[in-house]
Design a protein around this motif. Structure first.
Motif, PDB file in Angstrom:
ATOM      1  N   SER A  79       5.483  66.003  35.147  1.00  0.00           N
ATOM      2  CA  SER A  79       5.853  65.174  36.289  1.00  0.00           C
ATOM      3  C   SER A  79       5.188  63.815  36.386  1.00  0.00           C
ATOM      4  CB  SER A  79       5.539  65.928  37.584  1.00  0.00           C
ATOM      5  OG  SER A  79       4.119  66.035  37.727  1.00  0.00           O
ATOM      6  N   GLU A 106       7.813  59.556  44.994  1.00  0.00           N
ATOM      7  CA  GLU A 106       8.626  60.680  45.487  1.00  0.00           C
ATOM      8  C   GLU A 106       8.713  61.815  44.466  1.00  0.00           C
ATOM      9  OE1 GLU A 106      10.555  61.363  48.438  1.00  0.00           O
ATOM     10  OE2 GLU A 106       9.204  59.846  49.270  1.00  0.00           O
ATOM     11  N   GLU A 107       8.915  61.463  43.221  1.00  0.00           N
ATOM     12  CA  GLU A 107       8.996  62.479  42.163  1.00  0.00           C
ATOM     13  C   GLU A 107       7.692  63.264  42.061  1.00  0.00           C
ATOM     14  OE1 GLU A 107      10.631  64.826  39.324  1.00  0.00           O
ATOM     15  OE2 GLU A 107      11.689  63.293  40.462  1.00  0.00           O
ATOM     16  N   GLN A 108       6.586  62.546  42.081  1.00  0.00           N
ATOM     17  CA  GLN A 108       5.284  63.201  41.980  1.00  0.00           C
ATOM     18  C   GLN A 108       4.970  64.028  43.227  1.00  0.00           C
ATOM     19  OE1 GLN A 108       3.200  59.556  41.184  1.00  0.00           O
ATOM     20  NE2 GLN A 108       2.885  60.105  39.032  1.00  0.00           N
TER      21      GLN A 108
END
Length: 162
Positions: free
Chosen positions: A30, A121-123
């Motif tokens: 991630s 946001e991804e993390q």
């Protein structure tokens, strides 16, 4: 100490664990630093009293270069100067997300906003999944009283392939 259940002798449990490990691969990839991922796993495992996960993740972290000073201070991260602001933010969300029943059932807006300063946001999505995942593994190990102390670095990676 003898485990209540040999997870590897149970087809259902083994199948679940293998699939659960596979489901964690997007988290590993991630962009959250590997050291931060291990800190999160260790802190949740400390809170939940999961000896098996503590055995695994402290050894894996040390083998990856984590210092004994930082490993020894994870439980007291608020007072320790050895963690970055991003790591502190992840540890705060980890504690609040692990102690849902003790803290009115939520991660505070303040803790979330602080984490959002350091992670995109991804993390953040990966961090939430990581916290949920390690809590599930902790529960599996604590319920079945899996013993600790015999874990060898890399042992979990071999299980991923099995």
């Amino acid at each position: 100490m003898e485990a209540r259940l040999n997870v590897f002798a149970s087809q259902s449990a083994t199948g679940f664990v293998k699939r659960f490990i596979a489901a964690n691969m997007p988290i590993v990839e991630s962009g959250i630093p590997a050291a931060t991922q291990e800190l999160v796993k260790i802190r949740a495992s400390q809170i939940n009293g999961c000896a098996g996960c503590l055995d695994m993740h402290t050894k894996e972290a040390a083998a990856a270069g984590e210092t004994s000073l930082r490993l020894n201070l994870i439980a007291a991260w608020r007072e320790a100067k050895v963690f970055t602001d991003a790591e502190r933010a992840a540890l705060e969300v980890t504690e609040q997300g692990t102690r849902l029943a003790d803290a009115a059932g939520c991660v505070t807006d303040e803790a979330w906003a602080n984490a959002a300063k350091h992670y995109d946001e991804e993390q953040l999505g990966a961090l939430v999944c990581l916290i949920a995942s390690i809590n599930a593994f902790n529960r599996l190990n604590v319920i079945t009283q899996q013993p600790a102390g015999d874990y060898q670095v890399g042992q979990a990676a071999a299980f991923h392939k099995g």
